[in-house]
Design a protein around this motif. Structure first.
Motif, PDB file in Angstrom:
ATOM      1  N   GLU A 217      38.517  54.502  27.010  1.00 51.46           N
ATOM      2  CA  GLU A 217      39.208  53.303  26.443  1.00 51.46           C
ATOM      3  C   GLU A 217      40.391  53.361  25.844  1.00 51.46           C
ATOM      4  O   GLU A 217      40.914  54.498  25.322  1.00 51.46           O
ATOM      5  CB  GLU A 217      38.309  52.873  25.424  1.00 51.46           C
ATOM      6  CG  GLU A 217      36.843  52.445  26.070  1.00 51.46           C
ATOM      7  CD  GLU A 217      35.820  51.811  25.011  1.00 51.46           C
ATOM      8  OE1 GLU A 217      36.145  51.874  23.884  1.00 51.46           O
ATOM      9  OE2 GLU A 217      35.044  51.205  25.503  1.00 51.46           O
TER      10      GLU A 217
ATOM     11  N   ARG B 209      43.638  51.198  23.106  1.00 52.05           N
ATOM     12  CA  ARG B 209      43.871  50.251  22.510  1.00 52.05           C
ATOM     13  C   ARG B 209      45.452  49.766  22.534  1.00 52.05           C
ATOM     14  O   ARG B 209      46.203  50.816  22.027  1.00 52.05           O
ATOM     15  CB  ARG B 209      43.347  50.039  21.111  1.00 52.05           C
ATOM     16  CG  ARG B 209      43.720  48.787  20.311  1.00 52.05           C
ATOM     17  CD  ARG B 209      43.006  48.569  19.031  1.00 52.05           C
ATOM     18  NE  ARG B 209      41.494  48.314  19.219  1.00 52.05           N
ATOM     19  CZ  ARG B 209      41.276  47.046  19.564  1.00 52.05           C
ATOM     20  NH1 ARG B 209      41.900  46.048  19.433  1.00 52.05           N
ATOM     21  NH2 ARG B 209      39.878  46.837  19.659  1.00 52.05           N
TER      22      ARG B 209
ATOM     23  N   ASP C 141      42.573  41.509  27.359  1.00 52.67           N
ATOM     24  CA  ASP C 141      41.471  42.167  26.642  1.00 52.67           C
ATOM     25  C   ASP C 141      40.304  42.440  27.319  1.00 52.67           C
ATOM     26  O   ASP C 141      39.529  41.547  28.095  1.00 52.67           O
ATOM     27  CB  ASP C 141      41.227  41.517  25.339  1.00 52.67           C
ATOM     28  CG  ASP C 141      40.307  42.495  24.456  1.00 52.67           C
ATOM     29  OD1 ASP C 141      40.522  43.432  24.014  1.00 52.67           O
ATOM     30  OD2 ASP C 141      39.063  42.029  24.395  1.00 52.67           O
TER      31      ASP C 141
ATOM     32  N   HIS D  86      41.806  47.564  25.464  1.00 50.20           N
ATOM     33  CA  HIS D  86      41.390  46.662  24.404  1.00 50.20           C
ATOM     34  C   HIS D  86      42.826  46.192  23.858  1.00 50.20           C
ATOM     35  O   HIS D  86      43.928  46.841  23.343  1.00 50.20           O
ATOM     36  CB  HIS D  86      40.715  47.412  23.224  1.00 50.20           C
ATOM     37  CG  HIS D  86      39.349  47.614  23.669  1.00 50.20           C
ATOM     38  ND1 HIS D  86      38.227  46.751  23.709  1.00 50.20           N
ATOM     39  CD2 HIS D  86      38.936  48.915  24.084  1.00 50.20           C
ATOM     40  CE1 HIS D  86      37.415  47.550  24.401  1.00 50.20           C
ATOM     41  NE2 HIS D  86      37.532  48.628  24.236  1.00 50.20           N
ATOM     42  N   VAL D  87      42.983  44.799  23.496  1.00 55.41           N
ATOM     43  CA  VAL D  87      44.216  44.199  22.967  1.00 55.41           C
ATOM     44  C   VAL D  87      44.307  43.662  21.854  1.00 55.41           C
ATOM     45  O   VAL D  87      43.318  42.993  21.362  1.00 55.41           O
ATOM     46  CB  VAL D  87      44.831  42.986  24.130  1.00 55.41           C
ATOM     47  CG1 VAL D  87      46.248  42.609  23.617  1.00 55.41           C
ATOM     48  CG2 VAL D  87      44.744  43.721  25.579  1.00 55.41           C
ATOM     49  N   THR D  88      45.161  44.220  21.009  1.00 58.29           N
ATOM     50  CA  THR D  88      45.075  43.724  19.581  1.00 58.29           C
ATOM     51  C   THR D  88      45.704  42.485  19.425  1.00 58.29           C
ATOM     52  O   THR D  88      46.670  41.952  19.808  1.00 58.29           O
ATOM     53  CB  THR D  88      46.016  44.789  18.639  1.00 58.29           C
ATOM     54  OG1 THR D  88      45.470  46.125  18.643  1.00 58.29           O
ATOM     55  CG2 THR D  88      45.719  44.385  17.099  1.00 58.29           C
TER      56      THR D  88
END
Length: 398
Positions: A155, A157, A257, A284-286
């Motif tokens: 994963e 981010r 995301d 994973h997108v902030t």
């Protein structure tokens, strides 16, 4: 459908024709039944729908000359004249044995090979049921030692801007990989593995029991087909060791995301010369403080802009942000709060040249507190517009 299904299904009886029926007779029978059983002619009739599917399945096999021939020979082998394995020479129907009037299994499987054209897939049928034997088992055994590497998932981010524009991300992974000491051979440097004498390098050993051959992994080489006399001190003969490596992952523009990026061949290494598995990077997108992504089209960006009541009522020109700066947005007089305006080509830019839009939604902002002058002005406005009822008709019929 597999040939195993053919053993249990009588397609000729399903169509109501004899096993020696011509192609025209089969087609005529199918068309008649299809018209009678079609779901449009029998709405809500589950039994008719099931029969329609069964008839269509039967016709799909019997209308194809090659499939029909394979079906007939498969059924003859297992059903014969006695309905199973009973009867005939060697306990098989119709005299499958080695007598003058019988037919040997060697002949049967030879006809399904490259020089045949008779039995079609009967060799494959037995291979699937019993693990292979004879020449078919040797072919499968040659591949038994090779095993594709497992897929690996990790994963990462990233910021919202990177997800929209695309980015390159460095990943540091500690995962199984090809042993650098032995180059994946599993043998100590300077030595080489040798072919397993038990299985001849196939990775499988075949044990004959009557008419059938059963294949199983070779216990001497553990199914690899190779023997390592002097194992590598790093990987202990496995050819795989845990190592830390750095990979650069290119995140495509517009990734959302939870999406995964696949890196082919970057997973665990294969064994016995087989290819490596793949690496899947879950992104994973902030969340951004200003922009969002449209639920209908991920290439469209969303933006909520607070406005005053006079701006909506009288009209105004707003300056709104984009990913590449700002744009001017004209709000016409009488605009309702919650209206969305589309700014073309200010969304996600794809490599193929496709670009999304920026969707700007205006929402009226209510002051939390008013001074005396503002309160008097607002009361005067309310008095002058008292004839306007925004809730007219709301309670009609209640």
């Amino acid at each position: 459908m597999t040939q195993r299904d053919w053993i249990e299904k009588d397609f000729y009886r399903e169509l109501g024709v004899a096993s020696g029926a011509s192609a025209d007779e089969i087609k005529k029978a199918y068309r008649k039944l299809a018209r009678e059983l079609h779901p449009d002619a029998n709405p809500g009739d589950a039994e008719a729908e099931a029969r329609f599917k069964a008839v269509s399945e039967a016709y799909g096999v019997l209308s194809d000359d090659k499939k029909r021939k394979e079906y007939d020979e498969t059924r003859a082998l297992f059903a014969g004249g006695g309905g199973g394995f009973g009867g005939g020479a060697g306990g098989f129907p119709g005299g499958f044995g080695t007598g003058a009037g019988g037919q040997s299994f060697e002949d049967l499987f030879a006809r399904s090979g490259a020089g045949g054209g008779g039995a079609g897939g009967l060799g494959d049928l037995f291979g699937g049921l019993f693990g292979g034997g004879g020449r078919g088992g040797a072919t499968r055994g040659a591949r038994a030692g090779a095993q594709r590497g497992a897929d690996v998932e990790t994963e990462v981010r990233i910021a919202f801007d990177d997800a929209v524009r695309g980015a390159e991300v460095a990943l540091r992974l500690s995962a199984p990989g090809r042993c650098e000491t032995c180059g994946g051979s599993g043998a100590r440097p300077g030595t080489t593995p040798h072919t397993c004498p038990t299985c001849g390098g196939l990775g499988l050993v075949t044990r004959n029991q009557g008419a059938f051959g059963f294949s199983e992994p070779c216990t001497d080489c553990r199914g690899t087909g190779r023997i390592v006399d002097d194992p590598c001190p790093e990987c202990h003969g496995n050819g795989v060791s845990t190592r830390t490596r750095t990979l650069t992952v290119r995140i495509p523009a517009g990734v959302d995301d939870g999406q995964k990026v696949r890196l082919a061949g970057q997973g665990e290494p294969g064994r016995g010369g087989a290819p490596a598995g793949d690496l899947f990077v879950k992104v994973h997108v902030t969340a951004d403080k200003v922009f969002g992504r449209s639920a209908k089209n991920a290439d469209d960006l969303t933006l909520k802009v607070p406005v005053t009541f006079p701006e909506l009522t009288l009209g105004a020109t707003l300056t709104v942000p984009t990913l590449d700066g700002t744009v001017s947005l004209k709000i016409p007089a009488g605009t309702a709060s919650g209206r969305t305006f589309r700014v073309r080509d200010r969304g996600v830019r794809r490599k193929n040249g496709k670009t999304g839009d920026l969707l700007v939604t205006v929402e009226v902002a209510v002051p939390p507190k008013l001074d005396d002058a503002a309160t008097e002005a607002l009361q005067a406005y309310a008095e002058s517009t008292k004839d306007f009822d925004p809730r007219a008709g709301l309670l009609d019929g209640r």
